[in-house]
Design a protein around this motif. Structure first.
Motif, mmCIF file in Angstrom:
data_model
loop_
_atom_site.group_PDB
_atom_site.id
_atom_site.type_symbol
_atom_site.label_atom_id
_atom_site.label_comp_id
_atom_site.label_asym_id
_atom_site.label_seq_id
_atom_site.Cartn_x
_atom_site.Cartn_y
_atom_site.Cartn_z
ATOM 1 N N UNK A 151 43.880 40.192 37.893
ATOM 2 C CA UNK A 151 43.036 39.153 37.555
ATOM 3 C C UNK A 151 42.271 38.563 38.786
ATOM 4 N N UNK A 152 41.081 38.061 38.919
ATOM 5 C CA UNK A 152 40.424 37.420 39.864
ATOM 6 C C UNK A 152 41.101 36.322 39.909
ATOM 7 N N UNK A 153 41.365 35.728 41.381
ATOM 8 C CA UNK A 153 42.299 34.608 41.902
ATOM 9 C C UNK A 153 41.312 33.569 41.510
ATOM 10 N N UNK A 154 40.195 33.542 41.606
ATOM 11 C CA UNK A 154 39.221 32.288 41.563
ATOM 12 C C UNK A 154 38.742 32.124 40.059
ATOM 13 N N UNK A 155 38.191 33.111 39.453
ATOM 14 C CA UNK A 155 37.380 32.636 37.969
ATOM 15 C C UNK A 155 38.426 32.984 37.062
ATOM 16 N N UNK A 156 39.535 34.096 37.402
ATOM 17 C CA UNK A 156 40.583 34.442 36.246
ATOM 18 C C UNK A 156 39.938 35.678 35.381
ATOM 19 N N UNK A 158 39.593 39.382 33.846
ATOM 20 C CA UNK A 158 40.390 40.312 33.968
ATOM 21 C C UNK A 158 39.722 41.582 34.733
ATOM 22 N N UNK A 159 40.546 42.243 35.300
ATOM 23 C CA UNK A 159 39.768 43.487 36.045
ATOM 24 C C UNK A 159 39.127 44.338 35.048
ATOM 25 N N UNK A 171 40.207 45.649 48.991
ATOM 26 C CA UNK A 171 39.798 44.342 48.217
ATOM 27 C C UNK A 171 38.863 44.597 47.060
ATOM 28 N N UNK A 172 38.581 43.817 46.113
ATOM 29 C CA UNK A 172 37.806 44.194 45.061
ATOM 30 C C UNK A 172 37.156 42.811 44.906
ATOM 31 N N UNK A 173 35.503 43.077 44.343
ATOM 32 C CA UNK A 173 34.601 41.959 44.413
ATOM 33 C C UNK A 173 34.473 41.695 42.932
ATOM 34 N N UNK A 174 34.743 40.411 42.571
ATOM 35 C CA UNK A 174 34.596 39.973 41.217
ATOM 36 C C UNK A 174 33.196 39.907 40.833
ATOM 37 N N UNK A 175 32.871 40.815 39.710
ATOM 38 C CA UNK A 175 31.495 40.694 39.197
ATOM 39 C C UNK A 175 30.862 39.219 38.593
ATOM 40 N N UNK A 176 31.934 38.355 38.259
ATOM 41 C CA UNK A 176 31.495 36.940 37.649
ATOM 42 C C UNK A 176 31.361 35.995 38.779
ATOM 43 N N UNK A 177 32.257 36.065 39.764
ATOM 44 C CA UNK A 177 32.085 34.841 40.615
ATOM 45 C C UNK A 177 31.808 35.117 42.014
#
Length: 816
Positions: A151-156, A158-159, A171-177
């Motif tokens: 999961x994203x460490x910021x907005x939680x 799921x991948x 690294x992966x870029x979260x599409x939400x935050x």
């Protein structure tokens, strides 16, 4: 299970809505890959233009000339599509069957959102049944070393397939935050020249927008529990004499074997007293134990501030009364067989419904599960006692509004306690001619993600079959126990209001104790004031639940929507079916918290605001056409859908519609899928008598002008099938359908075969709404007026305008 097998014995017949015979004026713009100026001009032309003037003299005075030209829904309007942007070439985007958005293109600021004038939102059905060609990937490990959830460490979030990998895959870029996350060593894989992971196709969570993760131990508040079912059955005089008790026992007995997993079961019965049963397998037959003191003291069963039930003492050990079905099935089935004869001479008319529910909750504390109440009378004794507040003089007037609101808070209190314990409450109610106060009782399924089932015409063969089918569906469908759900959305947007049967535990965590394919939810999204609009909007729905095999799982749906600063592009991507689904739920909440008239006004004003803004956004060349109503092609049927809501039982002014039936209609609509919703607001009408050898029934417009005196017609309003028989209908057609019986029977003839193809297809399509029975209405009869004419929504019905008058009303409002 056996129902599911039966469904696929018949091909799914598609209902083709009647074609527009007059050919309304329609200007269609071209594709979106053009230069901005040309694109803007063509998007402005994506409208229908209706000339809505009336002659002032002659035989056609006060009639709209272009009635045949009015827009009506087509099959493409209800089909599931992919609104979501595709993550990458090999990704599988999310079907709108699971998340259907009102806006396929999101407005990029609050000003543009206000200019559009329609609420932004989602209609969700997370547990919708899979199509035959669909798969739901289950991920037991994302790394091969036991880790299942990333999961994203910021907005939680799921991948998911919209995550993009950078720094060679580190690294992966979260599409939400839009926060970068480090990739753990055991999940790392190098990326290729295009930035794609080289092992992409071996990771379902990066390929599919709908996946399921096996939840690790930290996602469990307690060990996953086995499915638990408590059946609370009314054995009072009304239940016995109406046949409801017998039908209920038979339905449970016939279908309990279809409950998946290894369930445990308890049975509670009640009249003036509460009875519980020792169901141990070693007994020759169940042993009844009576708890008389519960109804003597109305404080017994009170819910304290900690959510505990006070004063209820079980007369035996819990494990003697709550037993595994596979061990005690013989004792349970024997009891269900004998109960109707045991109670045959019961003259006790009191209903200790509240004490029985309080007792049942004692069985299910600590395990969660499903509590099924079979009730035939108004709660009349003990905790939760209700008074008959029905008043026919108030039907269809402003005085009806208080009757739609709960009369007692205890049912809400026990529902909150049930939700905390992960218990869902299902109501099977026999109304007959009695007042049941569904407005009060329906609080329980609304808060606990249950349903209301109603039997309203005597427990004859049809209603008995309906009860049996609906108990089957309730037990056999896929069910997620101990469930919670959360909707996450990109920054710049937020979930402001959520609709459906659930309880909000915290800001956005929805408690849905039992979730299944028949549960639909909706959420309104609003822009966050002052926040920067994202370039794309990511929405993710996650459901944490326990399946019937006692596995804790997380079902995740992810979608990505485009964002636009163009008013006309946003308009072109509107979805009228999703908009209607959201508006209907907002109207219900308005009616229940304010009054019915406010809900009706809200729907009309939303249409007026939207169409007025659209007219103002057109160039002067189009605005100068004064006697025309301009409707964007994308939502050409929105006025008709709104009209259908105004004439539906949830909102229509009707002096013959009881508050019980109105509240029941609201409970049904709140859970309807988008396809069922459309049939509910725009009923389907077929001519039966025109079917020839091998032909299907011919669809008709939902108007009285479609009914011919020499014809036979079939109407589907999702509640029942109404067969309208004209006074001059041919005897051969009637015989082909009924074969000398009171209700249609299956025989081999062209008309009979075509008729049953429609019935089987519609019953399959509407299975989540309930089993539809038949009602025969003859031309000129009271049934014809009550069950046919009120559903011909293009006519004037119950003081609500006809389709033509509705459009004229909108046109006048828009031009003022």
């Amino acid at each position: 299970q056996h129902q599911h097998q039966h469904q696929h014995q018949h091909q799914h017949q598609q209902y083709q809505y009647p074609q527009n015979t007059g050919g309304y004026q329609q200007q269609m713009g071209g594709g979106y890959q053009q230069q901005p100026q040309q694109q803007q001009q063509q998007q402005q032309q994506q409208y229908i233009s209706l000339q809505l003037h009336k002659p002032t003299m002659g035989p056609n005075a006060d009639k709209v000339k272009c009635f045949e030209e009015f827009p009506r829904p087509e099959e493409d309007d209800v089909q599931y599509t992919t609104q979501s942007i595709k993550a990458h070439q090999d990704a599988t985007p999310l079907s709108s069957k699971y998340m259907r958005f009102t806006h396929g293109a999101m407005p990029n600021n609050s000003k543009l959102n206000a200019q559009v004038g329609l609420p932004v939102g989602i209609v969700l059905r997370p547990f919708a049944e899979l199509d035959e060609d669909e798969t739901l990937p289950v991920i037991t490990s994302t790394t091969g070393h036991g880790q299942t959830v990333i999961r994203c460490k910021n907005c939680r979030i799921y991948i998911n397939p919209y995550c993009t990998f950078t720094d060679g895959g580190k690294r992966f870029l979260c599409p939400m935050c839009r926060v970068l996350n480090d990739v753990t060593a055991d999940y790392f894989c190098p990326t290729d020249a295009n930035g794609m992971r080289k092992d992409l196709t071996s990771h379902p969570e990066l390929m599919h927008s709908m996946v399921e993760f096996l939840a690790p131990p930290e996602y469990m508040r307690r060990p996953p529990q086995r499915p638990t079912y408590i059946f609370v059955i009314d054995v009072s005089y009304i239940s016995v004499t109406s046949g409801f008790l017998k039908a209920s026992c038979e339905a449970i007995k016939d279908n309990l074997k279809y409950a998946p997993g290894d369930p445990q079961v308890a049975i509670v019965t009640y009249d003036q007293f509460v009875h519980v049963y020792d169901l141990r397998a070693k007994l020759a037959q169940a042993r009844m134990m009576v708890i008389p003191e519960m109804t003597d003291d109305e404080t017994v069963g009170k819910i304290n501030e900690n959510g505990n039930i006070e004063g209820v003492v079980l007369p035996a050990a819990l494990e003697d009364m709550l037993v595994p079905l596979n061990e005690s099935s013989a004792v349970i089935y024997d009891l269900l067989t004998r109960l109707p004869s045991m109670m045959i001479n019961n003259q006790n008319a009191e209903c200790a419904t509240g004490p029985a529910l309080a007792t049942a909750m004692k069985f299910i504390y600590g395990t969660g599960g499903k509590l099924c109440l079979f009730s035939a009378g108004l709660p009349s004794i003990g905790i939760g006692r209700l008074k008959n507040r029905d008043d026919k003089k108030q039907y269809g007037t402003a005085g009806e509004n208080p009757l739609l609101k709960p009369a007692a808070s205890w049912y809400k209190d026990i529902a909150l306690a049930a939700s905390t314990e992960q218990v869902s409450i299902e109501l099977f109610l026999y109304k007959g001619k009695n007042f049941m106060d569904i407005a009060t009782l329906a609080q329980m399924p609304k808060i606990t993600t249950g349903q209301v089932y109603l039997y309203n015409m005597g427990m004859g063969p049809q209603q008995t079959e309906k009860l049996n089918k609906e108990v089957n569906r309730m037990l056999a469908r896929e069910t997620g126990f101990e469930a919670v759900m959360r909707i996450r959305v990109s920054g710049g947007w937020k979930c402001q209001n959520m609709y459906g049967n659930f309880y909000i535990r915290s800001t956005d965590l929805m408690s849905v104790p039992n979730i299944d394919p028949d549960k639909t939810f909706a959420a309104q999204l609003v822009p966050v004031e002052g926040a920067k609009s994202p370039s794309q909007v990511c929405v993710q729905c996650a459901v944490l639940y326990t399946n019937c095999n006692r596995e804790r799982r997380i079902r995740v749906h992810t979608a990505m929507l485009e964002v636009s600063n163009s008013y006309h592009h946003v308009i072109s991507r509107l979805d009228p079916v999703a908009i209607t689904g959201l508006l209907s739920r907002q109207a219900i909440e308005t009616a229940l918290t304010d009054k019915l008239e406010s809900a009706r006004s809200y729907l009309v004003e939303k249409n007026v605001t939207f169409l007025k803004n659209y007219r103002q956004a057109l160039t002067q060349q189009y605005r100068s056409l004064g006697n025309q109503l301009f409707i964007p092609t994308s939502v050409r049927c929105l006025p008709l859908f709104t009209l259908g809501l105004l004439k539906h039982a949830i909102l229509r002014v009707d002096a013959k519609l009881s508050p019980d039936l109105r509240t029941y209609a609201m409970a049904k609509v709140r859970l309807m899928s988008d396809k069922n919703m459309l049939v509910g607001v725009v009923p389907k009408l077929w001519s039966v008598h025109t079917a020839q050898m091998g032909d299907d029934l011919e669809p008709q417009r939902c108007a009285s002008s479609s009914l011919k005196r020499d014809g036979v017609y079939l109407l589907d309003n999702t509640t029942c099938f109404v067969i309208w028989i004209g006074k001059l209908a041919q005897r051969a057609v009637i015989d082909a359908l009924f074969c000398g019986k009171e209700l249609p029977v299956r025989e081999s003839s062209p008309i009979n075969d075509a008729f049953w193809r429609v019935i089987d297809a519609e019953r399959e399509r509407n299975i989540s709404v309930g089993h539809q029975t038949f009602l025969v209405a003859r031309d000129g009869s009271e049934e014809a007026e009550g069950w046919v004419l009120k559903y011909l929504i293009e006519d004037t019905v119950c003081e609500v305008k006809s389709y033509g008058d509705m459009l004229i009303h909108l046109q006048k409002k828009v031009q003022n």
